[in-house]
Design an enzyme around this catalytic site. Structure first.
Site, PDB file in Angstrom:
ATOM      1  N   ASP A 105       1.191  -1.404  -0.045  1.00 46.03           N
ATOM      2  CA  ASP A 105       0.110  -0.097   0.124  1.00 46.03           C
ATOM      3  C   ASP A 105       0.998   1.341   0.263  1.00 46.03           C
ATOM      4  O   ASP A 105       0.555   2.006   0.419  1.00 46.03           O
ATOM      5  CB  ASP A 105      -1.115  -0.208   1.184  1.00 46.03           C
ATOM      6  CG  ASP A 105      -2.002  -1.725   1.590  1.00 46.03           C
ATOM      7  OD1 ASP A 105      -1.997  -2.047   0.231  1.00 46.03           O
ATOM      8  OD2 ASP A 105      -1.914  -1.861   2.359  1.00 46.03           O
ATOM      9  N   LYS A 140       2.030   2.527  -5.186  1.00 44.68           N
ATOM     10  CA  LYS A 140       3.119   1.331  -5.970  1.00 44.68           C
ATOM     11  C   LYS A 140       1.935   2.143  -7.691  1.00 44.68           C
ATOM     12  O   LYS A 140       2.805   2.552  -8.419  1.00 44.68           O
ATOM     13  CB  LYS A 140       3.349   0.179  -6.366  1.00 44.68           C
ATOM     14  CG  LYS A 140       3.564   0.002  -5.367  1.00 44.68           C
ATOM     15  CD  LYS A 140       4.379  -2.062  -5.181  1.00 44.68           C
ATOM     16  CE  LYS A 140       2.687  -2.073  -4.203  1.00 44.68           C
ATOM     17  NZ  LYS A 140       2.580  -2.412  -2.561  1.00 44.68           N
ATOM     18  N   GLY A 145      -3.644  -4.573  -4.537  1.00 42.20           N
ATOM     19  CA  GLY A 145      -5.301  -3.122  -4.364  1.00 42.20           C
ATOM     20  C   GLY A 145      -4.150  -2.223  -4.863  1.00 42.20           C
ATOM     21  O   GLY A 145      -3.606  -0.505  -4.663  1.00 42.20           O
ATOM     22  N   HIS A 146      -4.788  -1.284  -6.337  1.00 46.98           N
ATOM     23  CA  HIS A 146      -3.709  -0.163  -6.721  1.00 46.98           C
ATOM     24  C   HIS A 146      -4.295   0.853  -6.865  1.00 46.98           C
ATOM     25  O   HIS A 146      -4.869  -0.280  -8.498  1.00 46.98           O
ATOM     26  CB  HIS A 146      -2.467  -1.013  -7.626  1.00 46.98           C
ATOM     27  CG  HIS A 146      -1.795  -1.447  -7.347  1.00 46.98           C
ATOM     28  ND1 HIS A 146      -0.985  -2.029  -8.310  1.00 46.98           N
ATOM     29  CD2 HIS A 146      -1.365  -1.626  -5.776  1.00 46.98           C
ATOM     30  CE1 HIS A 146       0.215  -3.494  -7.252  1.00 46.98           C
ATOM     31  NE2 HIS A 146      -0.176  -3.341  -5.924  1.00 46.98           N
ATOM     32  N   THR A 180      -5.932 -11.738   3.072  1.00 45.39           N
ATOM     33  CA  THR A 180      -7.014 -11.075   1.758  1.00 45.39           C
ATOM     34  C   THR A 180      -7.835 -12.318   1.743  1.00 45.39           C
ATOM     35  O   THR A 180      -9.444 -11.412   1.094  1.00 45.39           O
ATOM     36  CB  THR A 180      -6.388 -10.087   1.137  1.00 45.39           C
ATOM     37  OG1 THR A 180      -5.755 -11.341   0.194  1.00 45.39           O
ATOM     38  CG2 THR A 180      -5.286  -9.370   1.152  1.00 45.39           C
ATOM     39  N   GLN A 228       1.917  -6.188  -3.440  1.00 45.20           N
ATOM     40  CA  GLN A 228       2.437  -6.561  -2.281  1.00 45.20           C
ATOM     41  C   GLN A 228       3.431  -5.684  -2.228  1.00 45.20           C
ATOM     42  O   GLN A 228       4.350  -5.156  -2.448  1.00 45.20           O
ATOM     43  CB  GLN A 228       2.741  -8.217  -1.929  1.00 45.20           C
ATOM     44  CG  GLN A 228       1.454  -9.005  -1.815  1.00 45.20           C
ATOM     45  CD  GLN A 228       0.559  -8.577  -3.031  1.00 45.20           C
ATOM     46  OE1 GLN A 228       1.658  -9.921  -4.120  1.00 45.20           O
ATOM     47  NE2 GLN A 228      -0.439  -8.992  -3.289  1.00 45.20           N
ATOM     48  N   ARG A 246     -10.413  -2.144   5.077  1.00 44.93           N
ATOM     49  CA  ARG A 246      -9.852  -2.955   6.904  1.00 44.93           C
ATOM     50  C   ARG A 246      -8.686  -1.297   6.888  1.00 44.93           C
ATOM     51  O   ARG A 246      -8.276  -1.305   6.465  1.00 44.93           O
ATOM     52  CB  ARG A 246      -8.919  -3.583   6.973  1.00 44.93           C
ATOM     53  CG  ARG A 246      -9.850  -5.058   6.629  1.00 44.93           C
ATOM     54  CD  ARG A 246      -8.541  -6.430   7.636  1.00 44.93           C
ATOM     55  NE  ARG A 246      -7.397  -6.109   6.078  1.00 44.93           N
ATOM     56  CZ  ARG A 246      -6.310  -7.498   5.728  1.00 44.93           C
ATOM     57  NH1 ARG A 246      -6.424  -8.500   6.908  1.00 44.93           N
ATOM     58  NH2 ARG A 246      -5.798  -7.830   4.811  1.00 44.93           N
TER      59      ARG A 246
END
Ligand code: IMO
Ligand code: MG
Length: 420
Positions: free
Chosen positions: A12, A15, A39-40, A127, A220, A299
């Site tokens: 996170d 990127k 998640g980008h 996840t 990641q 989250r």
């Protein structure tokens, strides 16, 4: 020829933004590891895109976007992403999926949840997207690859696997799955994805022969690496530099720049050690200012100060040649900023990171403090325009890491980036 963007901390780091910028000059953008645990998000013309699987480089329409062999693919999620792009004016005729990439199927997702339930004190906080179980099948050699998915073999491979997984689910008191239901649903997905599936390794080697530029997009991050991260609180792949070659087929001799992405502070989702975590109101403030809630799982993220001991580890391990730092605007909203420059472990000063759990549990951060209050930096387009407090912060980090900060994120938008 090949540039690489990697997460330098616990994920996170933003990127997607750096990738979006760098892909402007590239012919290929390649994802090489992980799956839709990533998640980008990128904001283009006020519109937010959140990519979990498709390389973010696809937003540059001249780029060929590749899902490499090292990626694990949930076809349902991939098709949703393709449809979303199409609805927003992207034709998605520039997506290529490796025939060697493995599928994530419903039993992987079931098992991910089940394994978390029975893990006891080693619960990871995954996840729950089926990532770990899909990689397990790959290594156990019962995984289903894209080339199988679109062949006659799919049905029998699937039925055997569902039968085997059901014995495990049943043994632990979980509901069994129906291979008929899965087959009927997924054979339709196979038809949709078939035109995208090909030998991407050969494609990339042809590109290298033609001197075409390739960008490898990490998902990641270093400290989530299955080997070099804080095991067992990690993901099930290698998001570090070695994963580029394994997950795409591009040999290490082609790799040129390796960009490590960080935030001006830090965050982590899920369980596991985190030396510079702030569990007080400063941590809460960073979370609110930086909108630190998961793109994938929603989250709330654990937040803390930037950790240069961990960053130096990521730099060494990956051979990082330049840093990209996001959220400079966010950190600049605080009065005082701290940066961890060393750890204290058993009364001794330590400047080298270790993933040993005992070491990390004992480590106490040693901080240097900086003045914040950068003011509004959203209009700064060059480094010189930044306020002195921001420059002091940046230059001290460069000094301790001996690495240039090449990209500075000054806001959420695509154009909010200073390139040095
Ligand atoms: P991006 O690409 C942040 C974390 C999960 C969990 C651990 C294992 O957006 O930076 P998994 O589902 O992979 O088995 O979960 O890894 N994790 C991430 N955290 N960003 C990510 O990706 C992550 N991918 C996995 O929260 O702690
Ligand atoms: Mg994430």
């Amino acid at each position: 020829m090949v540039d690489v963007v990697l997460g330098a901390f616990y994920g996170d780091e933003g990127k997607g933004k750096v990738i979006d910028y760098l892909s402007k000059d590239c012919k290929y953008a390649v994802r090489f590891s992980g799956g839709n645990n990533a998640g980008h998000s990128i904001e283009v013309d006020g519109k937010k895109f959140a990519f979990h699987l498709i390389p973010s480089g696809i937003l540059n329409k001249n780029v060929k976007a590749i899902l490499g062999n090292g990626v694990v693919i949930d076809p349902k999620v991939l098709i949703e992403e393709i449809n979303n792009l199409k609805e927003n004016g992207y034709p998605v005729d520039n997506l290529y999926i490796s025939d060697k990439a493995h599928l994530i199927l419903p039993y992987h997702i079931e098992l991910d949840g089940m394994l978390e339930d029975i893990r006891g004190e080693r619960k990871i906080g995954t996840t729950k997207r089926g990532i770990g179980p899909a990689y397990c099948d790959k290594f156990q050699r019962c995984g289903i690859r894209m080339e199988d998915f679109i062949s006659e073999k799919f049905e029998s491979y699937l039925r055997t696997n569902v039968e085997n997984k059901n014995t495990i689910l049943k043994a632990y008191g979980y509901d069994e799955l129906s291979s008929d239901d899965i087959y009927n649903e997924y054979k339709e997905y196979a038809k949709i994805l078939k035109p995208y599936i090909c030998d991407t390794t050969t494609m990339l080697h042809k590109a290298l022969k033609n001197n075409e530029k390739i960008l490898c997009e990490g998902a990641q991050a270093t400290l989530l690496d299955i080997d070099f991260g804080t095991y067992p609180y990690v993901t099930s792949s290698n998001p570090t530099i070695g994963g580029v070659s394994i997950g795409s087929g591009i040999g290490s001799k082609y790799i040129d720049n390796v960009y490590g992405v960080i935030k001006a502070y830090s965050s982590r989702v899920g369980e596991g050690p985190y030396v510079t975590e702030l569990t007080d109101e400063v941590g809460d403030k960073i979370r609110e200012l930086g909108h630190e809630y998961g793109t994938t799982t929603k989250r709330p993220r654990r937040c803390g100060w930037l950790d240069l001991v961990a960053l130096n580890y990521a730099i060494m391990l990956n051979g990082i040649t330049g840093i990209a730092m996001n959220h400079l605007d966010t950190i600049g909203k605080l009065d005082k900023i701290k940066v961890c420059v060393a750890y204290e472990v058993d009364g001794k000063r330590e400047e080298f990171f270790s993933t040993n759990m005992d070491f990390l549990n004992k480590a106490k951060p040693i901080y240097e403090e900086f003045d914040g209050n950068f003011g509004d930096i959203s209009n700064c387009k060059t480094y010189d325009e930044l306020p002195d407090n921001a420059k002091k912060y940046i230059e001290r980090i460069e000094e301790i890491t001996n690495t240039k900060i090449k990209f500075l994120g000054t806001g959420a938008g695509r154009e909010d980036i200073i390139v040095r």
